[in-house]
Scaffold this motif. Sequence first.
Motif, mmCIF file in Angstrom:
data_model
loop_
_atom_site.group_PDB
_atom_site.id
_atom_site.type_symbol
_atom_site.label_atom_id
_atom_site.label_comp_id
_atom_site.label_asym_id
_atom_site.label_seq_id
_atom_site.Cartn_x
_atom_site.Cartn_y
_atom_site.Cartn_z
ATOM 1 N N ASP A 1 -71.822 45.405 11.557
ATOM 2 C CA ASP A 1 -70.949 45.578 12.713
ATOM 3 C C ASP A 1 -69.997 44.387 12.840
ATOM 4 N N TYR A 2 -70.522 43.207 12.633
ATOM 5 C CA TYR A 2 -69.685 42.007 12.685
ATOM 6 C C TYR A 2 -68.556 42.113 11.666
ATOM 7 N N ALA A 3 -68.922 42.546 10.458
ATOM 8 C CA ALA A 3 -67.926 42.625 9.382
ATOM 9 C C ALA A 3 -66.820 43.613 9.722
ATOM 10 N N PHE A 4 -67.205 44.771 10.243
ATOM 11 C CA PHE A 4 -66.192 45.775 10.543
ATOM 12 C C PHE A 4 -65.328 45.356 11.730
ATOM 13 N N ARG A 5 -65.961 44.730 12.724
ATOM 14 C CA ARG A 5 -65.170 44.269 13.873
ATOM 15 C C ARG A 5 -64.170 43.210 13.438
ATOM 16 N N LEU A 6 -64.633 42.314 12.598
ATOM 17 C CA LEU A 6 -63.750 41.247 12.117
ATOM 18 C C LEU A 6 -62.623 41.829 11.279
ATOM 19 N N ALA A 7 -62.969 42.807 10.436
ATOM 20 C CA ALA A 7 -61.946 43.440 9.602
ATOM 21 C C ALA A 7 -60.886 44.093 10.474
ATOM 22 N N ARG A 8 -61.335 44.787 11.492
ATOM 23 C CA ARG A 8 -60.377 45.462 12.372
ATOM 24 C C ARG A 8 -59.524 44.451 13.115
ATOM 25 N N GLU A 9 -60.170 43.424 13.612
ATOM 26 C CA GLU A 9 -59.441 42.399 14.371
ATOM 27 C C GLU A 9 -58.388 41.719 13.512
ATOM 28 N N LYS A 10 -58.694 41.476 12.243
ATOM 29 C CA LYS A 10 -57.758 40.785 11.349
ATOM 30 C C LYS A 10 -56.832 41.754 10.628
ATOM 31 N N GLY A 11 -56.952 43.046 10.923
ATOM 32 C CA GLY A 11 -56.065 44.009 10.293
ATOM 33 C C GLY A 11 -56.348 44.220 8.815
ATOM 34 N N ARG A 12 -57.599 44.082 8.427
ATOM 35 C CA ARG A 12 -57.937 44.284 7.018
ATOM 36 C C ARG A 12 -58.267 45.758 6.782
ATOM 37 N N ARG A 13 -58.039 46.234 5.533
ATOM 38 C CA ARG A 13 -58.139 47.673 5.290
ATOM 39 C C ARG A 13 -59.445 48.123 4.677
ATOM 40 N N ARG A 14 -60.181 47.213 4.040
ATOM 41 C CA ARG A 14 -61.311 47.674 3.221
ATOM 42 C C ARG A 14 -62.493 46.720 3.317
ATOM 43 N N VAL A 15 -63.674 47.313 3.488
ATOM 44 C CA VAL A 15 -64.897 46.514 3.497
ATOM 45 C C VAL A 15 -65.765 46.971 2.344
ATOM 46 N N THR A 16 -66.229 46.003 1.552
ATOM 47 C CA THR A 16 -67.090 46.327 0.412
ATOM 48 C C THR A 16 -68.473 45.727 0.643
ATOM 49 N N ALA A 17 -69.486 46.548 0.567
ATOM 50 C CA ALA A 17 -70.851 46.039 0.701
ATOM 51 C C ALA A 17 -71.380 45.691 -0.690
ATOM 52 N N VAL A 18 -71.935 44.509 -0.807
ATOM 53 C CA VAL A 18 -72.459 44.064 -2.109
ATOM 54 C C VAL A 18 -73.982 44.121 -2.068
ATOM 55 N N HIS A 19 -74.581 44.733 -3.080
ATOM 56 C CA HIS A 19 -76.018 45.003 -3.001
ATOM 57 C C HIS A 19 -76.624 45.149 -4.381
ATOM 58 N N LYS A 20 -77.924 45.386 -4.432
ATOM 59 C CA LYS A 20 -78.589 45.726 -5.691
ATOM 60 C C LYS A 20 -79.592 46.820 -5.356
ATOM 61 N N ALA A 21 -79.097 47.856 -4.704
ATOM 62 C CA ALA A 21 -79.992 48.895 -4.185
ATOM 63 C C ALA A 21 -80.572 49.777 -5.282
ATOM 64 N N ASN A 22 -79.988 49.712 -6.494
ATOM 65 C CA ASN A 22 -80.561 50.507 -7.575
ATOM 66 C C ASN A 22 -81.916 49.941 -8.002
ATOM 67 N N ILE A 23 -82.101 48.622 -7.793
ATOM 68 C CA ILE A 23 -83.366 47.998 -8.132
ATOM 69 C C ILE A 23 -84.224 47.796 -6.877
ATOM 70 N N MET A 24 -83.631 47.181 -5.852
ATOM 71 C CA MET A 24 -84.365 46.972 -4.606
ATOM 72 C C MET A 24 -84.054 48.132 -3.676
ATOM 73 N N LYS A 25 -84.687 49.242 -3.975
ATOM 74 C CA LYS A 25 -84.334 50.507 -3.329
ATOM 75 C C LYS A 25 -84.595 50.488 -1.832
ATOM 76 N N LEU A 26 -85.682 49.809 -1.434
ATOM 77 C CA LEU A 26 -86.003 49.806 -0.020
ATOM 78 C C LEU A 26 -85.210 48.735 0.720
ATOM 79 N N GLY A 27 -85.225 47.533 0.155
ATOM 80 C CA GLY A 27 -84.579 46.416 0.830
ATOM 81 C C GLY A 27 -83.072 46.583 0.891
ATOM 82 N N ASP A 28 -82.447 46.508 -0.278
ATOM 83 C CA ASP A 28 -80.994 46.645 -0.309
ATOM 84 C C ASP A 28 -80.580 48.066 0.058
ATOM 85 N N GLY A 29 -81.470 49.014 -0.202
ATOM 86 C CA GLY A 29 -81.178 50.395 0.201
ATOM 87 C C GLY A 29 -80.995 50.487 1.704
ATOM 88 N N LEU A 30 -81.855 49.802 2.442
ATOM 89 C CA LEU A 30 -81.749 49.786 3.903
ATOM 90 C C LEU A 30 -80.447 49.119 4.327
#
Lengths: 149, 417
Positions: free
Chosen positions: B226-255
Amino acid sequence: PAGASRSTPSNTPTSCGCHGCMVQDPTQFDVLVMPNLYGDILSDLCAGLIGGLGVTPSGNIGANGVAIFESVHGTAPDIAGLDMANPTALLLSAVMMLRHMGLHDHGNKIQTACFDTIRDKKVLTKDLGGNSKCSEFTAEICRRIQDLD
Amino acid sequence: MELSRELSPAPCARSDRFLIKMASHGAALSVSKMISPFWGGRLGNTMKVFGTTLTSHRNKSLHTGENIPPPAKYGGRHTVTLIPGDGIGPELLNHVREVFRFSCVPVDFEVVHVNSDVQTEEDINNAITAIRRNGVALKGNIETKHTMPPSVKSRNNLLRTSLDLYANVMHCQSLPGVQTRHKNIDIMIIRENTEGEYSSLEHESVSGVVESLKIITRNNSLRIADYAFRLAREKGRRRVTAVHKANIMKLGDGLFLQCCREVASGYPDITFDSMIVDNTTMQLVSKPQQFDVMVMPNLYGNVVSNVCAGLVGGPGLVPGANYGRDYAVFETATRNTGKSIAGRNIANPTAMLLASCMMLDHLQLYDHASSIRNAVLTTMNETRLHTADIGGQGTTSEVVQSVMRVIQSKGQLTSEL
């Protein structure tokens, strides 16, 4: 890592976290050993520094000399069967395999031919900026190997 | 500047300040001038009924949404906790104080030393208390000595988790005056700052076999997304990318990924995508211009921050901020102690100076922030006075002197050089 400071050679007046150093001056590194996750991240990072997964070889070594060598790029279904792929990654992985088997002469010969072909820039696959076919690239390497003999 | 006798300040809700009753128009105007730094230009020059304006302001705060700037203390001056830390921290923070004194910035520093050689937590607890009191801090990195027993936790980590500074924000921008392989980089990295792999939960049930717990919670993942999206909107940024390793840490990064997706659905104007961390680092070193805003759990944030700092010119250039609901702590983005270059007058003061500007923005002392920031960037890009880490031969003090000269030349009120 946060809070850690590396001991640096005396002529480099900087102290930095590993990943930043790798990006700024990767030539300072020789052999790196690390646990699984960091290896995953760092190996891809370094592959990006040398030209991408299309040219990066790798091997998985187990006990008793059991080993599997592989390229780590994707399966690229969009160019499969079209004679367009870059064989460098798999070829250099095969070179690693030859060295693992003790066949250093063969390994060196193939590697030299491959590097010379790329350095020459005359016969390159599309991903390296040329417009040659995979078979043409391979034929060029074979030709150079013959010349080396 | 004192309050006029005709006005009777009374504390109002939460951390807000004075509800002032105006006795006369003259007094009202001077009061408006005094408190306009708090609210920026929000009140303008006209006097409004303070009661309603104050409560409605709370929902309109910038940056962190809920984060309310701390009150200026008596006389219009702010008190900020200063933790010198180890390595180059103390000298860089001295330079910050020098520049602040020179520019007549209305900030007083409460210095709290944290000794990294002792095992007790008394020092760091003092620092935490001071930050709770003042609301804002500027710090150098406190060394985490590897020779200490594992029970001694990282002081920096303790600070972050105790104050619940859940968002670490780093803005990586290419500077025209610095030679780098890649140009036109402009990436905002939002890193979850309190859990993940930094939970300090490890055990060795069997000798020689260690298990480390990586904690990912729905609550904190939603919060950081939520912080990231609010900040993006406030600064007029167009794209948010989430960085993860959910293919391996399916539960943790998956969540984590799932939480990001949920939050993304509430921001249809912003494009959301995700990328696996190893591919991310590869893309960063080959085509960093593709990234806009990135959000990620703790460890990947550490990695990506350092890579991005390297891309724009090194750890000496990038400032970092740690925001929580109630507190904000500013430091250099890559959190290095710089032990090998300490005390030699060669460290790059840019990162710390820019961090202090971020702090001034947070305190809504925008003019001072701009003045110092412009001076730093002018020295970097126009005068091209560079320290050794970016290929120059200038000393730290030469750079700082140049910054102060630029500030003076712009006609601001300053003390003697």
